[in-house]
Motif scaffolding. Structure first.
Motif, PDB file in Angstrom:
ATOM      1  N   ALA A 179       0.846  -1.205   0.000  1.00  0.00           N
ATOM      2  CA  ALA A 179       0.000   0.000   0.000  1.00  0.00           C
ATOM      3  C   ALA A 179       0.877   1.249   0.000  1.00  0.00           C
ATOM      4  O   ALA A 179       0.613   2.208  -0.742  1.00  0.00           O
ATOM      5  CB  ALA A 179      -0.918  -0.006   1.220  1.00  0.00           C
ATOM      6  N   GLY A 180       1.932   1.231   0.797  1.00  0.00           N
ATOM      7  CA  GLY A 180       2.837   2.383   0.896  1.00  0.00           C
ATOM      8  C   GLY A 180       3.487   2.702  -0.441  1.00  0.00           C
ATOM      9  O   GLY A 180       3.605   3.874  -0.830  1.00  0.00           O
ATOM     10  N   THR A 181       3.902   1.665  -1.158  1.00  0.00           N
ATOM     11  CA  THR A 181       4.549   1.865  -2.461  1.00  0.00           C
ATOM     12  C   THR A 181       3.568   2.545  -3.435  1.00  0.00           C
ATOM     13  O   THR A 181       3.931   3.493  -4.144  1.00  0.00           O
ATOM     14  CB  THR A 181       5.009   0.497  -3.034  1.00  0.00           C
ATOM     15  OG1 THR A 181       5.818  -0.145  -2.047  1.00  0.00           O
ATOM     16  CG2 THR A 181       5.789   0.659  -4.316  1.00  0.00           C
ATOM     17  N   LEU A 182       2.344   2.056  -3.443  1.00  0.00           N
ATOM     18  CA  LEU A 182       1.340   2.641  -4.350  1.00  0.00           C
ATOM     19  C   LEU A 182       1.060   4.102  -3.994  1.00  0.00           C
ATOM     20  O   LEU A 182       0.918   4.956  -4.872  1.00  0.00           O
ATOM     21  CB  LEU A 182       0.043   1.830  -4.295  1.00  0.00           C
ATOM     22  CG  LEU A 182       0.148   0.423  -4.900  1.00  0.00           C
ATOM     23  CD1 LEU A 182      -1.056  -0.421  -4.521  1.00  0.00           C
ATOM     24  CD2 LEU A 182       0.275   0.526  -6.423  1.00  0.00           C
ATOM     25  N   LEU A 183       1.010   4.385  -2.703  1.00  0.00           N
ATOM     26  CA  LEU A 183       0.742   5.769  -2.276  1.00  0.00           C
ATOM     27  C   LEU A 183       1.917   6.670  -2.631  1.00  0.00           C
ATOM     28  O   LEU A 183       1.725   7.814  -3.075  1.00  0.00           O
ATOM     29  CB  LEU A 183       0.449   5.809  -0.772  1.00  0.00           C
ATOM     30  CG  LEU A 183      -0.909   5.198  -0.370  1.00  0.00           C
ATOM     31  CD1 LEU A 183      -0.990   4.933   1.129  1.00  0.00           C
ATOM     32  CD2 LEU A 183      -2.063   6.113  -0.807  1.00  0.00           C
ATOM     33  N   LEU A 184       3.145   6.139  -2.447  1.00  0.00           N
ATOM     34  CA  LEU A 184       4.341   6.913  -2.853  1.00  0.00           C
ATOM     35  C   LEU A 184       4.237   7.305  -4.328  1.00  0.00           C
ATOM     36  O   LEU A 184       4.480   8.458  -4.698  1.00  0.00           O
ATOM     37  CB  LEU A 184       5.586   6.036  -2.710  1.00  0.00           C
ATOM     38  CG  LEU A 184       6.403   6.068  -1.433  1.00  0.00           C
ATOM     39  CD1 LEU A 184       7.577   5.103  -1.582  1.00  0.00           C
ATOM     40  CD2 LEU A 184       6.927   7.473  -1.128  1.00  0.00           C
ATOM     41  N   LYS A 185       3.855   6.321  -5.124  1.00  0.00           N
ATOM     42  CA  LYS A 185       3.790   6.564  -6.578  1.00  0.00           C
ATOM     43  C   LYS A 185       2.703   7.571  -6.942  1.00  0.00           C
ATOM     44  O   LYS A 185       2.726   8.158  -8.009  1.00  0.00           O
ATOM     45  CB  LYS A 185       3.562   5.245  -7.321  1.00  0.00           C
ATOM     46  CG  LYS A 185       4.811   4.354  -7.274  1.00  0.00           C
ATOM     47  CD  LYS A 185       4.610   3.047  -8.006  1.00  0.00           C
ATOM     48  CE  LYS A 185       5.910   2.233  -7.975  1.00  0.00           C
ATOM     49  NZ  LYS A 185       5.704   0.843  -8.395  1.00  0.00           N
ATOM     50  N   ILE A 237       3.570  11.508   0.756  1.00  0.00           N
ATOM     51  CA  ILE A 237       4.827  11.340   1.509  1.00  0.00           C
ATOM     52  C   ILE A 237       4.632  10.116   2.397  1.00  0.00           C
ATOM     53  O   ILE A 237       3.711  10.088   3.223  1.00  0.00           O
ATOM     54  CB  ILE A 237       5.108  12.571   2.403  1.00  0.00           C
ATOM     55  CG1 ILE A 237       5.125  13.842   1.555  1.00  0.00           C
ATOM     56  CG2 ILE A 237       6.405  12.410   3.179  1.00  0.00           C
ATOM     57  CD1 ILE A 237       5.089  15.120   2.388  1.00  0.00           C
ATOM     58  N   VAL A 238       5.467   9.110   2.195  1.00  0.00           N
ATOM     59  CA  VAL A 238       5.297   7.876   2.979  1.00  0.00           C
ATOM     60  C   VAL A 238       6.637   7.463   3.566  1.00  0.00           C
ATOM     61  O   VAL A 238       7.652   7.435   2.863  1.00  0.00           O
ATOM     62  CB  VAL A 238       4.774   6.712   2.094  1.00  0.00           C
ATOM     63  CG1 VAL A 238       4.404   5.512   2.969  1.00  0.00           C
ATOM     64  CG2 VAL A 238       3.567   7.130   1.263  1.00  0.00           C
ATOM     65  N   ASP A 283      12.824   0.831  -3.376  1.00  0.00           N
ATOM     66  CA  ASP A 283      13.106   1.114  -4.797  1.00  0.00           C
ATOM     67  C   ASP A 283      12.263   2.278  -5.307  1.00  0.00           C
ATOM     68  O   ASP A 283      12.677   3.025  -6.190  1.00  0.00           O
ATOM     69  CB  ASP A 283      12.822  -0.131  -5.656  1.00  0.00           C
ATOM     70  CG  ASP A 283      13.841  -1.245  -5.403  1.00  0.00           C
ATOM     71  OD1 ASP A 283      14.850  -0.974  -4.725  1.00  0.00           O
ATOM     72  OD2 ASP A 283      13.585  -2.392  -5.846  1.00  0.00           O
ATOM     73  N   ALA A 284      11.049   2.418  -4.743  1.00  0.00           N
ATOM     74  CA  ALA A 284      10.170   3.518  -5.183  1.00  0.00           C
ATOM     75  C   ALA A 284      10.521   4.828  -4.465  1.00  0.00           C
ATOM     76  O   ALA A 284       9.842   5.835  -4.639  1.00  0.00           O
ATOM     77  CB  ALA A 284       8.725   3.145  -4.922  1.00  0.00           C
ATOM     78  N   GLY A 285      11.565   4.786  -3.632  1.00  0.00           N
ATOM     79  CA  GLY A 285      12.018   6.019  -2.963  1.00  0.00           C
ATOM     80  C   GLY A 285      11.562   6.139  -1.527  1.00  0.00           C
ATOM     81  O   GLY A 285      11.782   7.173  -0.884  1.00  0.00           O
ATOM     82  N   GLY A 286      10.932   5.089  -0.986  1.00  0.00           N
ATOM     83  CA  GLY A 286      10.444   5.155   0.396  1.00  0.00           C
ATOM     84  C   GLY A 286      11.563   4.959   1.405  1.00  0.00           C
ATOM     85  O   GLY A 286      12.499   4.193   1.154  1.00  0.00           O
ATOM     86  N   LEU A 287      11.475   5.658   2.509  1.00  0.00           N
ATOM     87  CA  LEU A 287      12.484   5.535   3.573  1.00  0.00           C
ATOM     88  C   LEU A 287      11.997   4.546   4.617  1.00  0.00           C
ATOM     89  O   LEU A 287      10.859   4.620   5.069  1.00  0.00           O
ATOM     90  CB  LEU A 287      12.688   6.881   4.260  1.00  0.00           C
ATOM     91  CG  LEU A 287      13.652   7.867   3.614  1.00  0.00           C
ATOM     92  CD1 LEU A 287      13.742   9.129   4.469  1.00  0.00           C
ATOM     93  CD2 LEU A 287      15.039   7.239   3.448  1.00  0.00           C
ATOM     94  N   VAL A 288      12.877   3.614   4.993  1.00  0.00           N
ATOM     95  CA  VAL A 288      12.525   2.650   6.038  1.00  0.00           C
ATOM     96  C   VAL A 288      13.457   2.847   7.230  1.00  0.00           C
ATOM     97  O   VAL A 288      14.680   2.832   7.085  1.00  0.00           O
ATOM     98  CB  VAL A 288      12.653   1.192   5.532  1.00  0.00           C
ATOM     99  CG1 VAL A 288      12.225   0.216   6.621  1.00  0.00           C
ATOM    100  CG2 VAL A 288      11.810   0.981   4.275  1.00  0.00           C
TER     101      VAL A 288
END
Ligand SMILES: NC(=O)C1=CN([C@@H]2O[C@H](COP(=O)(O)OP(=O)(O)OC[C@H]3O[C@@H](n4cnc5c(N)ncnc54)[C@H](OP(=O)(O)O)[C@@H]3O)[C@@H](O)[C@H]2O)[C@@H](O)CC1
Ligand SMILES: [K+]
Length: 503
Positions: free
Chosen positions: A72-78, A82-83, A107-112
């Motif tokens: 879900a987070g990846t889709l929202l990032l795209k 801001i996730v 890979d989609a730019g999200g920070l973990v």
């Protein structure tokens, strides 16, 4: 028209049917991708409706519940949200799908972030709880416990994936605390733990997301109950013929009230009128006439002493009866009830002190009977201190006594012989106040008088009563709600339902 909505199952059963479908060829990753897409949609809708900043914080555990959060987070990032994510466990300890979709998220730019302590979690925007789902057992400890306390304290809105972390999806047990969700986005089917014990305090609004499980697995799943199918309720509204008169509209006889308790009788009678009864006659003990002097014009009053003759005469014309609100526990009330009970032929609602006096007799009643105990009254009927298995005991009671059983509470359950239990997850905490039960009794009696079968009358009555409570709390607050407010809100609820029935 079916009253059964979503089948409600244990978290264990959900995991079993998912596993079975995967063994039979379904793709677990396919499930997760579809679940994640549905979750992202719900999050976006929540943010839009509440006009919040497009910002989401993922709370991720080590299982597939966390994997759903990453998808879900990846889709929202795209989509430009801001996730950021807080992963409470090392990547290598996480499930393979969780690891894979964590990678997709980065890979989609999200920070973990990998917090060592809960205090390191910065609760920004909407919090998406992917800590624990159907795999949860036992109790919360360590960093999971600290995290749940920390995020609850933040007062940021939390949307829970599948189950609020910390709620046991099988039992509703919360030990010692759970995520306090504004909304629970359940996958596939609602879990029974939402509606039991403390669980109901944590789930917030329920929103379904379909993850692609084939219907045949849903059909074979062992269900505990069904949620009420609210969509079908408008079709239950009684038909109104132009030429009807008040007796055809539904004549309700009430045996209610006692000296010092005129209010219960009035609330139940007015509720019956507001719920569509054409005429209501109250039989009340002699000697309380003065207390009823200011009763509403619409309620016909007949005093009784110990002779049921007048009541028996009226019974031949009545379409439904109600017995119990404010009756009191004096022995003579029980004697009076027993003097006419065998002569009833019409559907009857028995509540409160009526349940007390008639305990043990229900199986013999030849008329359709709806009992409306709250939990303590139900335990008294069962002769127990506490439930061992509430569903089983109540279903058995309804079956053995051939009655419809409305177990009042939050939520309310309806049991009926040979039918699955119904869950009505509606209402407002403000309804926990004197007299609201009397209102419900009158409403169900009125619906019975308008020819609804007992289970339907109970379901529609409970729904409308609960919805009236929601309307009052929306207009004012839950703190100030009193039972007579429900009577004032009922026209609005009828309007809602009748507008829907025209669509
Ligand atoms: N299966 C499917 O097809 C689909 C599943 N989906 C999603 O997967 C979710 C189920 O995923 P899941 O089975 O991986 O478990 P999950 O709830 O993430 O828990 C993680 C781990 O926590 C652990 N744990 C347990 N108790 C604990 C405790 N007290 N304190 C600490 N840890 C505890 C336990 O690990 P253990 O400790 O046993 O090694 C467990 O494995 C489901 O709710 C849905 O969101 C969807 O994608 C749709 C398709
Ligand atoms: K969760």
């Amino acid at each position: 028209m079916s009253l059964e909505g979503y089948k409600v199952i244990t978290a264990r059963e959900m995991a079993r049917i998912e596993k079975l479908s995967i063994q039979e060829g379904a793709s677990d990753e396919g499930y997760m991708l579809k679940a994640g897409a549905g979750i992202a949609e719900r999050v976006a809708l929540f943010i839009k409706e509440k006009r919040l900043q497009k910002r989401v914080t993922l709370l991720v555990g080590k299982g597939n519940n966390g994997g759903d959060a990453f998808v879900a987070g990846t889709l929202l990032l795209k989509k430009g949200y801001i996730v950021q994510a807080y992963h409470l466990f090392p990547t290598e300890e996480s499930s393979p799908l969780c690891q894979k979709h964590k990678q997709a998220f980065t890979d989609a730019g999200g920070l973990v972030f990998f917090p060592k302590k809960a205090a390191e979690i910065s609760c920004k925007g909407v919090l998406l709880d992917g800590l624990l789902g159907t795999g949860f057992q036992g109790q919360l400890e360590g960093i999971l416990l600290d995290t749940v306390e920390h995020v609850n304290r933040s007062k940021q809105p939390i949307l829970a994936i599948d189950i609020p972390s910390g709620v046991n999806g099988n039992t509703g047990e919360v030990n010692p605390i759970a995520v306090n969700a504004a909304e629970t986005i359940f996958l596939g089917l609602p879990k029974i733990g939402f509606f039991l014990g403390e669980g109901y305090n944590y789930i917030g609004k329920l929103s379904p997301v379909d993850f692609g499980l084939e219907l045949r697995y849903v059909h074979q799943a062992c269900g505990m109950a069904h949620m009420l199918n609210e969509k079908n309720l408008p079709s239950l509204l009684p038909e109104l013929t132009r030429t009807r008169h008040k007796y055809q509209a539904g004549y309700v006889l009430a045996v209610s009230g006692s000296p010092g308790m005129p209010g219960a009788a009035m609330l139940t009678c007015l509720a019956a009128l507001r719920a569509g009864a054409g005429i209501i006659r109250l039989f009340h003990p002699m000697g309380m006439e003065n207390e009823l002097l200011h009763a509403p014009y619409e309620v016909i009053r007949t005093p009784y002493k110990d002779d049921p003759a007048a009541l028996l005469l009226e019974m031949s014309r009545a379409a439904a009866m109600l017995i119990g609100p404010g009756l009191g526990r004096a022995q003579e009330r029980g004697t009076f009830l027993k003097s006419f009970i065998d002569h009833i032929t019409v559907p009857t609602v028995i509540d409160a002190d009526g349940l007390f006096h008639l305990k043990g007799m229900f199986a013999k009643f030849p008329f359709p009977c709806v009992l409306t105990p709250h939990h303590r009254e139900m335990l008294q009927l069962l002769g127990k201190e506490k439930f061992d298995d509430m569903f089983d005991e109540c279903q058995k009671f309804a079956h053995e006594n051939a009655i419809t059983l409305v177990l009042k509470g939050a939520p309310t359950f309806i049991f009926h012989k040979d039918k699955p239990p119904l869950i009505i997850a509606r209402g407002d905490p403000g309804m926990a106040t004197a007299g609201t039960g009397d209102v419900l009794t009158g409403m169900i009696a009125a619906l019975l008088a308008q020819k609804l079968p007992p289970r339907e009358a109970a379901a529609l009555g409970v729904y409308m009563h609960a919805r009236a409570g929601e309307c009052v709390a929306e207009m004012n607050t839950s703190y100030d709600l009193i039972a007579s407010d429900l009577l004032e809100a009922l026209p609005r609820v009828f309007k809602e339902l009748s507008d829907l029935s025209l669509m």
